[in-house]
Design a protein around this motif. Sequence first.
Motif, PDB file in Angstrom:
ATOM      1  N   VAL A  40      19.324  14.140 -37.633  1.00 34.39           N
ATOM      2  CA  VAL A  40      19.141  12.773 -37.154  1.00 34.39           C
ATOM      3  C   VAL A  40      18.449  11.962 -38.242  1.00 34.39           C
ATOM      4  O   VAL A  40      17.290  12.214 -38.572  1.00 34.39           O
ATOM      5  N   TRP A  44      17.230   8.423 -31.973  1.00 32.26           N
ATOM      6  CA  TRP A  44      16.752   9.640 -31.303  1.00 32.26           C
ATOM      7  C   TRP A  44      17.787  10.092 -30.271  1.00 32.26           C
ATOM      8  O   TRP A  44      18.635   9.321 -29.846  1.00 32.26           O
ATOM      9  N   THR A  46      18.048  13.290 -26.895  1.00 31.87           N
ATOM     10  CA  THR A  46      17.515  14.448 -26.189  1.00 31.87           C
ATOM     11  C   THR A  46      18.682  15.337 -25.828  1.00 31.87           C
ATOM     12  O   THR A  46      19.695  14.867 -25.319  1.00 31.87           O
ATOM     13  N   ALA A  53      14.963  18.893 -25.200  1.00 34.25           N
ATOM     14  CA  ALA A  53      14.189  18.757 -26.435  1.00 34.25           C
ATOM     15  C   ALA A  53      14.541  17.429 -27.095  1.00 34.25           C
ATOM     16  O   ALA A  53      15.719  17.096 -27.236  1.00 34.25           O
ATOM     17  N   SER A  55      14.941  14.949 -30.198  1.00 34.84           N
ATOM     18  CA  SER A  55      15.267  14.998 -31.622  1.00 34.84           C
ATOM     19  C   SER A  55      15.063  13.602 -32.196  1.00 34.84           C
ATOM     20  O   SER A  55      15.944  12.749 -32.096  1.00 34.84           O
ATOM     21  N   SER A  59      14.744  14.701 -38.085  1.00 30.05           N
ATOM     22  CA  SER A  59      14.720  16.065 -37.558  1.00 30.05           C
ATOM     23  C   SER A  59      16.108  16.681 -37.595  1.00 30.05           C
ATOM     24  O   SER A  59      17.113  15.986 -37.752  1.00 30.05           O
ATOM     25  N   VAL A  60      16.127  18.000 -37.445  1.00 36.55           N
ATOM     26  CA  VAL A  60      17.369  18.751 -37.316  1.00 36.55           C
ATOM     27  C   VAL A  60      17.309  19.515 -36.005  1.00 36.55           C
ATOM     28  O   VAL A  60      16.296  20.143 -35.694  1.00 36.55           O
ATOM     29  N   THR A  61      18.403  19.457 -35.253  1.00 34.10           N
ATOM     30  CA  THR A  61      18.535  20.226 -34.029  1.00 34.10           C
ATOM     31  C   THR A  61      19.462  21.397 -34.314  1.00 34.10           C
ATOM     32  O   THR A  61      20.538  21.219 -34.883  1.00 34.10           O
ATOM     33  N   TYR A  79      23.510  10.020 -37.391  1.00 35.88           N
ATOM     34  CA  TYR A  79      23.343  11.462 -37.538  1.00 35.88           C
ATOM     35  C   TYR A  79      24.492  12.089 -38.321  1.00 35.88           C
ATOM     36  O   TYR A  79      25.571  11.531 -38.432  1.00 35.88           O
ATOM     37  N   VAL A 111      14.333  22.037 -32.331  1.00 34.87           N
ATOM     38  CA  VAL A 111      14.207  20.842 -33.160  1.00 34.87           C
ATOM     39  C   VAL A 111      13.155  21.080 -34.239  1.00 34.87           C
ATOM     40  O   VAL A 111      12.051  21.528 -33.944  1.00 34.87           O
ATOM     41  N   LYS A 113      11.248  19.207 -37.537  1.00 31.62           N
ATOM     42  CA  LYS A 113      10.956  17.962 -38.259  1.00 31.62           C
ATOM     43  C   LYS A 113      10.995  18.249 -39.757  1.00 31.62           C
ATOM     44  O   LYS A 113      10.514  19.284 -40.216  1.00 31.62           O
ATOM     45  N   GLN A 119      14.731  15.416 -46.307  1.00 33.22           N
ATOM     46  CA  GLN A 119      15.730  14.530 -45.719  1.00 33.22           C
ATOM     47  C   GLN A 119      16.638  13.936 -46.792  1.00 33.22           C
ATOM     48  O   GLN A 119      17.857  13.867 -46.613  1.00 33.22           O
TER      49      GLN A 119
END
Length: 168
Positions: A40, A44, A46, A53, A55, A59-61, A79, A111, A113, A119
């Motif tokens: 991402v 954001w 979820t 969770a 995201s 961040s990476v999920t 994303y 998730v 960070k 990044q």
Amino acid sequence: MPENDVTDAPHPSCYVIHETGISAQPSAVAVHAEHGLIFVRDGWFTMEQQYPALSPAGSVTIVPAGVPHRPLAGENLDYWLLGFSAGGFGFEESQAVMRPFADVRLGSAPVVKLDAETQTRLIYWFSTLARETSGQTDIAFDMQHSLITLILAEVARAMPQSHGHISR
């Protein structure tokens, strides 16, 4: 059947999707044969895997193959999505770069960070990987494998459980 019909083409070993300005709504549960990473950049979302969770941007999920998941909500998403066949690239969840998938499968937070430097590298690697998946050259598979390995290593480094397995 038209010459350009690709219904009989083999499933790609990896795919990369980049979308911007996306909103997510609750949807049906999905299960994929591929491992997945969702990076991402902005906005954001979820996602529910074993539990919901968040995201956030940066961040990476992590979505292991075969794990039921579904988006719940999200706004203003920018994303990158990477889906890949671990076996097709010779990866196993016992390897250090694949450990985040095994950890998430066992209940770790999905998730992670990322710091700003990581990044920046991921943006470059995802965009390069997207180009490498769009055409078939003699070295496309090797390039894809290398770029996926770099992306996986960054995620593994960022996982709290994995810092002892892969060092900077």
